[in-house]
Design a protein around this motif. Sequence first.
Motif, PDB file in Angstrom:
ATOM      1  N   MET A 190      36.942  38.437  43.778  1.00 26.79           N
ATOM      2  CA  MET A 190      36.400  39.090  42.569  1.00 26.79           C
ATOM      3  C   MET A 190      36.005  40.671  42.846  1.00 26.79           C
ATOM      4  SD  MET A 190      36.525  36.721  40.269  1.00 26.79           S
ATOM      5  CE  MET A 190      35.812  38.004  38.932  1.00 26.79           C
ATOM      6  N   GLN A 191      36.256  41.481  41.841  1.00 31.21           N
ATOM      7  CA  GLN A 191      35.605  42.943  41.907  1.00 31.21           C
ATOM      8  C   GLN A 191      35.614  43.206  40.365  1.00 31.21           C
ATOM      9  OE1 GLN A 191      38.909  45.361  42.765  1.00 31.21           O
ATOM     10  NE2 GLN A 191      40.423  44.369  41.462  1.00 31.21           N
ATOM     11  N   LEU A 195      37.649  34.223  37.093  1.00 30.61           N
ATOM     12  CA  LEU A 195      39.029  34.068  37.817  1.00 30.61           C
ATOM     13  C   LEU A 195      39.253  35.228  38.621  1.00 30.61           C
ATOM     14  CD1 LEU A 195      40.817  32.902  34.386  1.00 30.61           C
ATOM     15  CD2 LEU A 195      39.590  31.563  36.065  1.00 30.61           C
ATOM     16  N   CYS A 196      40.025  34.952  39.619  1.00 31.83           N
ATOM     17  CA  CYS A 196      40.415  35.968  40.667  1.00 31.83           C
ATOM     18  C   CYS A 196      41.259  37.053  40.101  1.00 31.83           C
ATOM     19  CB  CYS A 196      41.263  35.038  41.828  1.00 31.83           C
ATOM     20  SG  CYS A 196      41.733  36.205  42.841  1.00 31.83           S
ATOM     21  N   ASN A 197      40.432  38.233  40.470  1.00 23.29           N
ATOM     22  CA  ASN A 197      41.157  39.401  40.104  1.00 23.29           C
ATOM     23  C   ASN A 197      41.227  40.398  41.170  1.00 23.29           C
ATOM     24  OD1 ASN A 197      38.550  40.577  40.519  1.00 23.29           O
ATOM     25  ND2 ASN A 197      38.304  41.080  38.641  1.00 23.29           N
ATOM     26  N   LYS A 205      45.351  32.519  44.107  1.00 20.27           N
ATOM     27  CA  LYS A 205      46.145  33.437  43.387  1.00 20.27           C
ATOM     28  C   LYS A 205      45.492  34.060  42.210  1.00 20.27           C
ATOM     29  CE  LYS A 205      50.167  30.551  44.103  1.00 20.27           C
ATOM     30  NZ  LYS A 205      49.498  29.562  44.938  1.00 20.27           N
ATOM     31  N   LEU A 206      45.997  35.216  41.804  1.00 15.57           N
ATOM     32  CA  LEU A 206      45.515  35.909  40.929  1.00 15.57           C
ATOM     33  C   LEU A 206      45.461  35.025  39.591  1.00 15.57           C
ATOM     34  CD1 LEU A 206      47.154  39.509  40.877  1.00 15.57           C
ATOM     35  CD2 LEU A 206      44.723  38.996  41.509  1.00 15.57           C
ATOM     36  N   GLY A 207      44.229  34.974  38.904  1.00 19.56           N
ATOM     37  CA  GLY A 207      44.129  33.791  37.861  1.00 19.56           C
ATOM     38  C   GLY A 207      43.450  32.647  38.105  1.00 19.56           C
ATOM     39  N   ASP A 208      43.377  32.286  39.363  1.00 25.52           N
ATOM     40  CA  ASP A 208      42.673  30.952  39.909  1.00 25.52           C
ATOM     41  C   ASP A 208      41.320  31.268  39.651  1.00 25.52           C
ATOM     42  OD1 ASP A 208      45.384  30.100  40.482  1.00 25.52           O
ATOM     43  OD2 ASP A 208      44.948  30.089  42.714  1.00 25.52           O
ATOM     44  N   LYS A 262      37.738  25.259  47.646  1.00 23.49           N
ATOM     45  CA  LYS A 262      38.651  26.101  46.624  1.00 23.49           C
ATOM     46  C   LYS A 262      38.095  27.288  45.960  1.00 23.49           C
ATOM     47  CE  LYS A 262      41.258  21.869  45.707  1.00 23.49           C
ATOM     48  NZ  LYS A 262      41.859  21.181  44.474  1.00 23.49           N
ATOM     49  N   TYR A 263      36.971  27.353  45.827  1.00 27.13           N
ATOM     50  CA  TYR A 263      36.272  28.489  45.278  1.00 27.13           C
ATOM     51  C   TYR A 263      34.804  28.413  45.269  1.00 27.13           C
ATOM     52  CZ  TYR A 263      35.977  24.714  41.512  1.00 27.13           C
ATOM     53  OH  TYR A 263      35.802  23.633  41.034  1.00 27.13           O
TER      54      TYR A 263
END
Length: 546
Positions: free
Chosen positions: A305-306, A345-347, A357-360, A375-376
């Motif tokens: 995240m950012q 969601l991953c950015n 991945k991006l969006g996961d 996983k997260y």
Amino acid sequence: MKPNINKYFIILAIAAASLAGCAKQLEEYNPGGTTSDAVYSTPEGFETLVNAAYTYNRWWYGKEEGYSIAEMGTDIWTSGTGDKYPDITNYNNLQASNTVMSGLWKQLYAAINLCNAGITRIDKAGLTEDKKKVRNAELHFLRAFYYWHIVETWGGVNFTLEETSGAVTTANRTPVEKFYTQIFADLDVAVNNLPVTTTDYGRVTKPAAEAFLARMYLTRGMNQQAADMADKVINNYSFALLPKYADLWRMDNLQNKEVIWAVNYMKNLVFDDRTDATLFPNGHSRGANNGHLMFAMKYDDLPGMQRDVLNQRPFNRYMPTLFLLNLFNDKADARYQASFKQAWLCNNLKTAPAGMKLGDTAVFCSKDVLPATTKYRLYDKNAVYNSEGGGNDRTHYVSLQKFDDPTRASLNEEQSARDAFIIRLAEMYLIAAEAQFNLSNAAKAADYINVIRKRAAIPGQEAAMEITAADISLDFILDERARELAGEQLRWFDLKRTGKLGERIALHNPDAAKYFQSFHTVRPIPQNQIDAVSNKEEFKQNDKYN
């Protein structure tokens, strides 16, 4: 350059204050005169006064100060790590030195003085009779509205209907009953003289005045009048509940049929209320709507995240109590998903775990106990709340998202053009329900609440959301108000009105329960006001505050 013509009441001195830029369609005349007598005696100048009287709403609605006083210190919120005023949120050593109290006291009495000035001067303003009737009604409404905030926050404090134009060194203690006598008198003027509709979004209308009157009737235990007035607003105008609760909060849908009255913030942030040496020298240090900052958890230092515009700039001020989250049946009630953010969601692949991945999903928060995962990043009930239900991890939690603004120009932008809803139609159903319950009409109360709950039902879950008269109690109605109105700057007033503030804090907010005492049903008068008056034997601090 704006003239310094708005003088406001701070008890000891009347300080000059510039008239602010007003709401989106409320255009402000900017004359070259420098005295209130010269400006207020012209139609254009008087319009400036009325428009300026609206701007004081912006010190409360959509602002940290207003959230602190109206939502915190209740059963549904507790402190996040970034909370600047835990003394308000949890009552821990709440004293007269609190800067929120002094700031809002100053602004509310400034508003009262401006309304008093306008009501006194309107006959000499050169307005047409039709325009004078409407502007006079607006000023009476606003005075009632501001006095309600004052009397419910501080109790029987200073009251005046006179414009103050010089140094004042005394203050009075006026009974609460007198405040409400005037509030009802002012609202009578408003209801009988305001237009049904307006082309200037943000101005008060007849149905808005009636809606607020219904709220006041309920506050004073006038239940039949509250029920009748709420019914009138529901049935006699063109307002309607939106089919989907989530659509209330879309940035492209703010001026919708459910909103009865709102504080409207401009899309061009330059003309909102942030302090500006030329445009708004007496403005707010942050300006515009700040709700998107207050409720967001700290996410931007977590793996994957950012900080970005979509996920907001997290001030991490307030977190929901476990009690609030558990009020929702999230399998049947669509308001839970619409109101709260659980997944981030991953950015940012630079900090993402291998395989993400991006969006996961990068971060997930839950009110439930969930199995551990690699996983997260997971923050479940046991991580966020302690065994008593109080806050444990005050940095990561399910976050209110009603006030998010993904249209801000940059990721660090503090200001949002989101309008702050003051009254919407759903509240009228809830007022009618509470009034009917108080009149021993539980079946009617259930009918009103079922309208709200039917709208809130996830498709296919309508039966699960329906209630009967046997379900109705004052606590159920307060629970329903929390589900529908959480974060909308009403909760503290709701609990005070029903005499449930202390009880519900004790039951549902262990963080505040440690410090709450019965005298906290009014707030401390700002110490600088106590120090300023010369009649200290008459104008004393509220009981038990230092």
